[in-house]
Scaffold this motif. Sequence first.
Motif, PDB file in Angstrom:
ATOM      1  N   SER A 151       0.858  -1.190   0.000  1.00  0.00           N
ATOM      2  CA  SER A 151       0.000   0.000   0.000  1.00  0.00           C
ATOM      3  C   SER A 151       0.896   1.242   0.000  1.00  0.00           C
ATOM      4  O   SER A 151       2.097   1.175   0.291  1.00  0.00           O
ATOM      5  CB  SER A 151      -0.922   0.013   1.225  1.00  0.00           C
ATOM      6  OG  SER A 151      -0.156   0.224   2.410  1.00  0.00           O
ATOM      7  N   THR A 153       0.848   5.377   1.347  1.00  0.00           N
ATOM      8  CA  THR A 153       0.248   6.516   2.050  1.00  0.00           C
ATOM      9  C   THR A 153       1.116   7.737   1.772  1.00  0.00           C
ATOM     10  O   THR A 153       2.311   7.755   2.109  1.00  0.00           O
ATOM     11  CB  THR A 153       0.176   6.272   3.557  1.00  0.00           C
ATOM     12  OG1 THR A 153      -0.593   5.080   3.809  1.00  0.00           O
ATOM     13  CG2 THR A 153      -0.484   7.455   4.252  1.00  0.00           C
ATOM     14  N   PRO A 227      -3.858  -0.261  -2.817  1.00  0.00           N
ATOM     15  CA  PRO A 227      -4.562   0.722  -1.996  1.00  0.00           C
ATOM     16  C   PRO A 227      -3.704   1.970  -1.772  1.00  0.00           C
ATOM     17  O   PRO A 227      -2.487   1.881  -1.566  1.00  0.00           O
ATOM     18  CB  PRO A 227      -4.809  -0.017  -0.677  1.00  0.00           C
ATOM     19  CG  PRO A 227      -4.778  -1.466  -1.048  1.00  0.00           C
ATOM     20  CD  PRO A 227      -3.762  -1.579  -2.140  1.00  0.00           C
ATOM     21  N   ALA A 229      -3.688   5.943   0.187  1.00  0.00           N
ATOM     22  CA  ALA A 229      -4.259   6.973   1.055  1.00  0.00           C
ATOM     23  C   ALA A 229      -3.471   8.265   0.836  1.00  0.00           C
ATOM     24  O   ALA A 229      -2.237   8.241   0.781  1.00  0.00           O
ATOM     25  CB  ALA A 229      -4.190   6.548   2.514  1.00  0.00           C
ATOM     26  N   ALA A 248      -5.385  12.094  -6.255  1.00  0.00           N
ATOM     27  CA  ALA A 248      -6.584  11.292  -5.976  1.00  0.00           C
ATOM     28  C   ALA A 248      -7.410  11.082  -7.235  1.00  0.00           C
ATOM     29  O   ALA A 248      -8.077  10.047  -7.387  1.00  0.00           O
ATOM     30  CB  ALA A 248      -7.412  11.970  -4.893  1.00  0.00           C
ATOM     31  N   GLN A 253      -8.855   4.763  -6.756  1.00  0.00           N
ATOM     32  CA  GLN A 253      -9.088   4.006  -5.521  1.00  0.00           C
ATOM     33  C   GLN A 253      -8.610   4.748  -4.292  1.00  0.00           C
ATOM     34  O   GLN A 253      -8.814   4.293  -3.154  1.00  0.00           O
ATOM     35  CB  GLN A 253      -8.368   2.645  -5.605  1.00  0.00           C
ATOM     36  CG  GLN A 253      -6.846   2.696  -5.460  1.00  0.00           C
ATOM     37  CD  GLN A 253      -6.120   2.969  -6.769  1.00  0.00           C
ATOM     38  OE1 GLN A 253      -6.667   3.634  -7.636  1.00  0.00           O
ATOM     39  NE2 GLN A 253      -4.911   2.453  -6.908  1.00  0.00           N
ATOM     40  N   VAL A 255      -7.968   7.018  -1.076  1.00  0.00           N
ATOM     41  CA  VAL A 255      -8.725   7.626   0.009  1.00  0.00           C
ATOM     42  C   VAL A 255      -8.110   9.002   0.269  1.00  0.00           C
ATOM     43  O   VAL A 255      -6.940   9.098   0.665  1.00  0.00           O
ATOM     44  CB  VAL A 255      -8.672   6.763   1.278  1.00  0.00           C
ATOM     45  CG1 VAL A 255      -9.420   7.443   2.411  1.00  0.00           C
ATOM     46  CG2 VAL A 255      -9.240   5.374   1.006  1.00  0.00           C
ATOM     47  N   ASP A 257      -7.821  12.549   2.236  1.00  0.00           N
ATOM     48  CA  ASP A 257      -8.092  13.190   3.521  1.00  0.00           C
ATOM     49  C   ASP A 257      -7.390  14.548   3.536  1.00  0.00           C
ATOM     50  O   ASP A 257      -6.206  14.650   3.848  1.00  0.00           O
ATOM     51  CB  ASP A 257      -7.585  12.305   4.668  1.00  0.00           C
ATOM     52  CG  ASP A 257      -7.806  12.951   6.039  1.00  0.00           C
ATOM     53  OD1 ASP A 257      -8.522  13.976   6.105  1.00  0.00           O
ATOM     54  OD2 ASP A 257      -7.242  12.424   7.025  1.00  0.00           O
ATOM     55  N   PHE A 280      -6.522   3.325   7.807  1.00  0.00           N
ATOM     56  CA  PHE A 280      -6.266   2.867   6.439  1.00  0.00           C
ATOM     57  C   PHE A 280      -5.347   1.652   6.458  1.00  0.00           C
ATOM     58  O   PHE A 280      -5.593   0.647   5.756  1.00  0.00           O
ATOM     59  CB  PHE A 280      -5.649   3.998   5.617  1.00  0.00           C
ATOM     60  CG  PHE A 280      -5.109   3.546   4.287  1.00  0.00           C
ATOM     61  CD1 PHE A 280      -5.973   3.261   3.233  1.00  0.00           C
ATOM     62  CD2 PHE A 280      -3.745   3.391   4.089  1.00  0.00           C
ATOM     63  CE1 PHE A 280      -5.470   2.830   2.004  1.00  0.00           C
ATOM     64  CE2 PHE A 280      -3.246   2.972   2.864  1.00  0.00           C
ATOM     65  CZ  PHE A 280      -4.112   2.685   1.817  1.00  0.00           C
ATOM     66  N   ALA A 289      -9.171  -2.406   2.155  1.00  0.00           N
ATOM     67  CA  ALA A 289      -8.857  -1.116   1.532  1.00  0.00           C
ATOM     68  C   ALA A 289      -9.127  -1.203   0.039  1.00  0.00           C
ATOM     69  O   ALA A 289      -8.840  -2.228  -0.603  1.00  0.00           O
ATOM     70  CB  ALA A 289      -7.395  -0.750   1.784  1.00  0.00           C
ATOM     71  N   ARG A 299     -15.207   7.499 -10.894  1.00  0.00           N
ATOM     72  CA  ARG A 299     -13.841   7.927 -10.604  1.00  0.00           C
ATOM     73  C   ARG A 299     -12.860   7.358 -11.615  1.00  0.00           C
ATOM     74  O   ARG A 299     -11.867   8.017 -11.979  1.00  0.00           O
ATOM     75  CB  ARG A 299     -13.446   7.517  -9.188  1.00  0.00           C
ATOM     76  CG  ARG A 299     -14.200   8.293  -8.106  1.00  0.00           C
ATOM     77  CD  ARG A 299     -13.578   8.059  -6.739  1.00  0.00           C
ATOM     78  NE  ARG A 299     -12.193   8.541  -6.683  1.00  0.00           N
ATOM     79  CZ  ARG A 299     -11.410   8.418  -5.610  1.00  0.00           C
ATOM     80  NH1 ARG A 299     -11.892   7.820  -4.511  1.00  0.00           N
ATOM     81  NH2 ARG A 299     -10.179   8.874  -5.628  1.00  0.00           N
TER      82      ARG A 299
END
Length: 857
Positions: A151, A153, A227, A229, A248, A253, A255, A257, A280, A289, A299
């Motif tokens: 993943s 982030t 995934p 974030a 994004a 996909q 997330v 924030d 996450f 996720a 999207r």
Amino acid sequence: MRRRHALAVLYVVALAASIAFESWHGTPRTLAPGAIEVRLPTGRGVVELLAHGDPAQPVAVLLLHGCPGSASDYVDFASALAEHGRRVLTPSMPGFGASTPPASFAIPAQADALITLLDVLAIERVDLVAHSLGGSVAIDLAARHPSRVRSLTAIGATGVVELELFGRHGLNTAVHQLQLAALTGVRWGMPHFGAFFDQPFDLAYARSFAELDQRPARAQWSALTIPVAIVHGVDDFLVPPAVAREHARLAPQAVLDVHEGDHFDVFRAPGSLAARILPFLDAVDRSEAPTRDRASAERVAASTAPFDPATIPPLSGPALALVLVLLAAATFASEDLACIGAGLLVADGRLAFVPAALACAFGIWFGDGLLFLAGRTVGRSIAKRRPFSWFLSAAALERGAAFFDRHGVRSIFVSRFTPGLRLPTYVAAGLTRMPFSRFAAWFACAALLWTPALVGCAAIFGERALSALEGVRAHPVLAIGLVIGGLIVIERIVLRLLTWRGRRLLWSSWRRFTRWEYWPAWAFYPPVLLYVAWLALRHRSLRVLTAANPGIDASGIVGESKSAILRLLDHDEAREHVARFVVVERGGDPAARTARALEFMERESLTFPVVVKPDIGQRGSGVRIVQDADELARALESARSLDLLVQEHAPGPEFGVFYVRHPSETRGRIFSITEKRLPHVLGDGCSTLETLILRDARAVCVAPTYFALHGDRLEHVPAAGEAVRLAHIGNHCRGALFLDGAALRTELLELALDRVCVPARGFFFGRFDLKVASVEDLKAGRAFKIVELNGLTSEATHIYDPKHGLLTAYRVLFAQWRHAFAIAEHNARCGAPTTSVGTILRRWWDDRRRNRTRERA
């Protein structure tokens, strides 16, 4: 001078000591508390690594720091993640912290080093958590090694190039390279004894950005399937939130924030930031996720749409500050182009109008204030000091002083709206007694009037220009070329069209462009040089030309002495016709040189004016007519590094007579006669000399030449009917008018020249510059004075008569060179010496050096 030399020596000694100190102690690299060294294979050095949390966790978090930074800066954030059961590995990127500097700081090289680190640690997959520039490394690693990343982030992460700094890779790189050059200069050019390494903005930081290429980021984000974030502070001024939103969009996909916070939450609020990303990571553990194949159709569709430039936010934070500083600094190079560039940024939506205009206004005000202070502290000699001498001539300075004296404070406003008047006027203002505070206040008013107007116009028309460039957006080199070309056109043409003076100067440029007689040598002479090369092939030699005049050094091709040539005419038939002269040799005591000239004048019963000119020179360079003993002393002093001729000043009109005689013939002939007229303008009692020059149909063509000759008188208003002579020397490049004098050729004149030339051993080809009391005397071949005799490279100057076209000029010059080759070949067969091409080139180089010396004088 001694103090400057002493300071320079001390600085060099200190710099050498600093470099020796660094070489002895090396670059300091100390492991952070609790960190370990991980040695990479194949001699790639070591990586500093901090580990937090349970090592038994199956998947570790690989935390990548930003730039500048190192692993130790992220201890609190890593600890906050580890408190919730995560195993966190925080390496210092190669070149940062205690990690070994790499050969390349490019993003792919950094990502490859991390993969090698994972191999050494026997870690198969990681959850990437990356901050700031670490995000660019993370996305490259995930795109090129997808099997090693579970993943991603991204926290305040950099990414797509369109939203980085200026939005253009080339421009961004140029700024970063400039930063690298500056820090490299500090690193090696300033004695710091290791203190340079104690600050974060070191060469590793500079190289990371200088080698940064974010162009692949868009495709890499679009290709992510794992995934993702994206956590971003809404108040992040280093990486705007628009970057997070674009990432994004590209990764459907993801997330997203966007929270209340900024770029430094990772340091100031590590616990709350960790709490935002832990859910996450927990979802990734549970395989809940979202991945790309589970993203919504809307999207996914949005991710494939092309980038919309309208989403680019205005510059803010450090980027805004950098742009404003660059705009202010750019005014030092070109005030108008800086304002136009600011207007284009406003039109592109990257910059607000008010800060753009204020930055340019401040740069203009500050820079021109420095010009005022330079004029105040240095004085008139500033025009001879570098770098001012590159842009400001002594004549322009005198013109600015006269303009300021005549118009006072009003000149500040007039010059602000008149390109070409600003530099000399502001320096000249410093020569006056005007207080700096008063000047600064008035100039601030002028700048605040001019700058918003120009920036605003550029913004209005720039919006249309940018829309027109949409068609070539796919060809950036062409687009940049069009923008640069457009800016040059605006500065050189459009802005000049706003004033009568500017329009007349444009007309002057146009006339010089369309009239071949004003063309520079590099534009006019190539056909002549090709023809000379062809003749050299036909005659099987180029150096044979130097036998045309055996009595003149190298036949007068370059670097010949005027006095030596005139001494050829030291015989009974010619002596009375040669203007008397004395050579004042270079160097020596200035008073002694002046005394030698005055003794010559007394011996020859000469009175002022007299002519002072270089013994070796051409095209009227360095020629002066001096009116008294003081002016004579100044003329000799200003050219003390040159041998000078002080010569009798012959009154009357001047003619150029080109004489040719084949060695096998007893009679020569006149190949060309040029009547030289010294132009003038008539005053009207209300117009300045500058206005009279610009208004005159002929004078406007060579206005820059006349401006240079009369720089201190351009603001003078001649009386009605007063004739002001514009040129004082019969040289075309100094403003004289040349007319074809073929009608003046007579048998008597040719016979007179034969009597002068035939006894002169070794002269067959060249041009006399003659002064006579009247045209009738010239035709009769009597009472003329020879002020100069030019050799092989002299011209039949009647070609510069405005009635002659370009083809006529070439036809005459071709015939002239045919004569030269024929005469030279005959002399060479008779044993006349020739000069090697190497010697000619050395003479040419010496002549260029002398010309530069005269220009400095």
